[in-house]
Design a protein around this motif. Sequence first.
Motif, short mmCIF file in Angstrom:
data_model
loop_
_atom_site.label_atom_id
_atom_site.label_comp_id
_atom_site.label_asym_id
_atom_site.label_seq_id
_atom_site.Cartn_x
_atom_site.Cartn_y
_atom_site.Cartn_z
N LEU A 162 3.60 9.41 -2.69
CA LEU A 162 2.52 8.59 -3.23
C LEU A 162 1.17 9.04 -2.66
O LEU A 162 0.28 8.23 -2.42
CB LEU A 162 2.79 7.12 -2.93
N VAL A 163 1.02 10.33 -2.45
CA VAL A 163 -0.19 10.90 -1.90
C VAL A 163 -1.39 10.53 -2.78
O VAL A 163 -1.33 10.65 -4.00
CB VAL A 163 -0.08 12.45 -1.78
N GLN A 164 -2.44 10.03 -2.15
CA GLN A 164 -3.70 9.65 -2.78
C GLN A 164 -3.58 8.53 -3.81
O GLN A 164 -4.46 8.33 -4.64
CB GLN A 164 -4.40 10.86 -3.39
N ALA A 165 -2.50 7.76 -3.78
CA ALA A 165 -2.36 6.63 -4.69
C ALA A 165 -3.28 5.50 -4.24
O ALA A 165 -3.59 5.34 -3.06
CB ALA A 165 -0.91 6.15 -4.72
N ASN A 166 -3.73 4.71 -5.20
CA ASN A 166 -4.60 3.58 -4.92
C ASN A 166 -3.79 2.28 -5.04
O ASN A 166 -3.43 1.87 -6.14
CB ASN A 166 -5.77 3.55 -5.90
N PHE A 167 -3.49 1.68 -3.88
CA PHE A 167 -2.80 0.41 -3.82
C PHE A 167 -3.72 -0.68 -3.26
O PHE A 167 -3.25 -1.66 -2.70
CB PHE A 167 -1.55 0.52 -2.93
N SER A 168 -5.03 -0.50 -3.42
CA SER A 168 -5.95 -1.49 -2.88
C SER A 168 -5.66 -2.87 -3.48
O SER A 168 -5.41 -3.00 -4.68
CB SER A 168 -7.41 -1.09 -3.14
N HIS A 169 -5.61 -3.87 -2.62
CA HIS A 169 -5.38 -5.26 -3.00
C HIS A 169 -4.04 -5.50 -3.70
O HIS A 169 -3.86 -6.52 -4.36
CB HIS A 169 -6.55 -5.81 -3.82
N ALA A 170 -3.11 -4.56 -3.57
CA ALA A 170 -1.76 -4.73 -4.14
C ALA A 170 -0.91 -5.59 -3.21
O ALA A 170 -1.13 -5.62 -2.00
CB ALA A 170 -1.11 -3.38 -4.36
N ASP A 171 0.08 -6.26 -3.77
CA ASP A 171 1.03 -7.03 -2.98
C ASP A 171 2.28 -6.17 -2.77
O ASP A 171 3.07 -5.98 -3.69
CB ASP A 171 1.40 -8.33 -3.69
N LEU A 172 2.40 -5.63 -1.56
CA LEU A 172 3.56 -4.82 -1.17
C LEU A 172 4.34 -5.54 -0.07
O LEU A 172 5.03 -4.90 0.72
CB LEU A 172 3.09 -3.44 -0.69
N SER A 173 4.21 -6.86 -0.05
CA SER A 173 4.93 -7.62 0.98
C SER A 173 6.43 -7.40 0.84
O SER A 173 6.95 -7.30 -0.27
CB SER A 173 4.59 -9.11 0.87
N ARG A 174 7.09 -7.24 1.98
CA ARG A 174 8.53 -7.01 2.06
C ARG A 174 8.98 -5.75 1.33
O ARG A 174 10.17 -5.57 1.07
CB ARG A 174 9.32 -8.23 1.55
N ALA A 175 8.06 -4.86 0.98
CA ALA A 175 8.43 -3.61 0.30
C ALA A 175 9.06 -2.64 1.29
O ALA A 175 8.76 -2.65 2.48
CB ALA A 175 7.19 -2.98 -0.33
N SER A 176 9.94 -1.80 0.78
CA SER A 176 10.53 -0.74 1.58
C SER A 176 9.79 0.55 1.26
O SER A 176 9.89 1.10 0.16
CB SER A 176 12.02 -0.58 1.26
N LEU A 177 9.01 1.01 2.24
CA LEU A 177 8.26 2.27 2.11
C LEU A 177 8.70 3.23 3.21
O LEU A 177 7.95 4.08 3.65
CB LEU A 177 6.76 1.98 2.20
N ASN A 178 9.95 3.10 3.62
CA ASN A 178 10.51 3.91 4.68
C ASN A 178 10.47 5.38 4.29
O ASN A 178 11.02 5.77 3.28
CB ASN A 178 11.96 3.47 4.93
N GLY A 179 9.75 6.18 5.09
CA GLY A 179 9.65 7.61 4.84
C GLY A 179 8.71 7.99 3.71
O GLY A 179 8.64 9.15 3.32
N ALA A 180 7.96 7.04 3.17
CA ALA A 180 7.05 7.33 2.05
C ALA A 180 5.89 8.22 2.50
O ALA A 180 5.41 8.11 3.63
CB ALA A 180 6.52 6.04 1.45
N ASP A 181 5.45 9.08 1.60
CA ASP A 181 4.29 9.93 1.85
C ASP A 181 3.08 9.27 1.23
O ASP A 181 2.88 9.32 0.01
CB ASP A 181 4.52 11.32 1.25
N LEU A 182 2.29 8.61 2.06
CA LEU A 182 1.10 7.88 1.62
C LEU A 182 -0.17 8.52 2.19
O LEU A 182 -1.16 7.83 2.43
CB LEU A 182 1.21 6.42 2.05
N ARG A 183 -0.14 9.83 2.38
CA ARG A 183 -1.33 10.51 2.90
C ARG A 183 -2.52 10.27 1.97
O ARG A 183 -2.39 10.36 0.74
CB ARG A 183 -1.09 12.02 3.03
#
Length: 114
Positions: free
Chosen positions: A32-53
């Motif tokens: 998910l490199v350069q993705a825009n999740f501003s003001h998103a609800d990711l509560s309780r989400a599993s982002l284990n090992g995600a690439d959020l650079r």
Amino acid sequence: MDCNGLSQQYAAGERNFSGLDLAGARLGCANLVQANFSHADLSRASLNGADLRKANLSGANLHGADLCNADLSGADLTNTDFEAAILLKVNLTGANLTGANFRWAALTCATPAI
């Protein structure tokens, strides 16, 4: 939106997921490199090992999310809510942590934030 839909949109070039309700989503190991999740609800989400650079997570709700081994280097984490999140071995190199809430979070960095 489910994980498959988000992954398909990302693969098609979409990067703006601002304000979406992704509570409880399973996005482990996702690119998910350069993705825009501003003001998103990711509560309780599993982002284990995600690439959020270089992702934009400013103002996002990550309350109780699992970000173990995630790469958040260069990410905008301004005013992000990480309350009770699990951030073990997360990479925060160059991330903007201004106003981020880490209350009750489990946090160990693979690389220290600079």
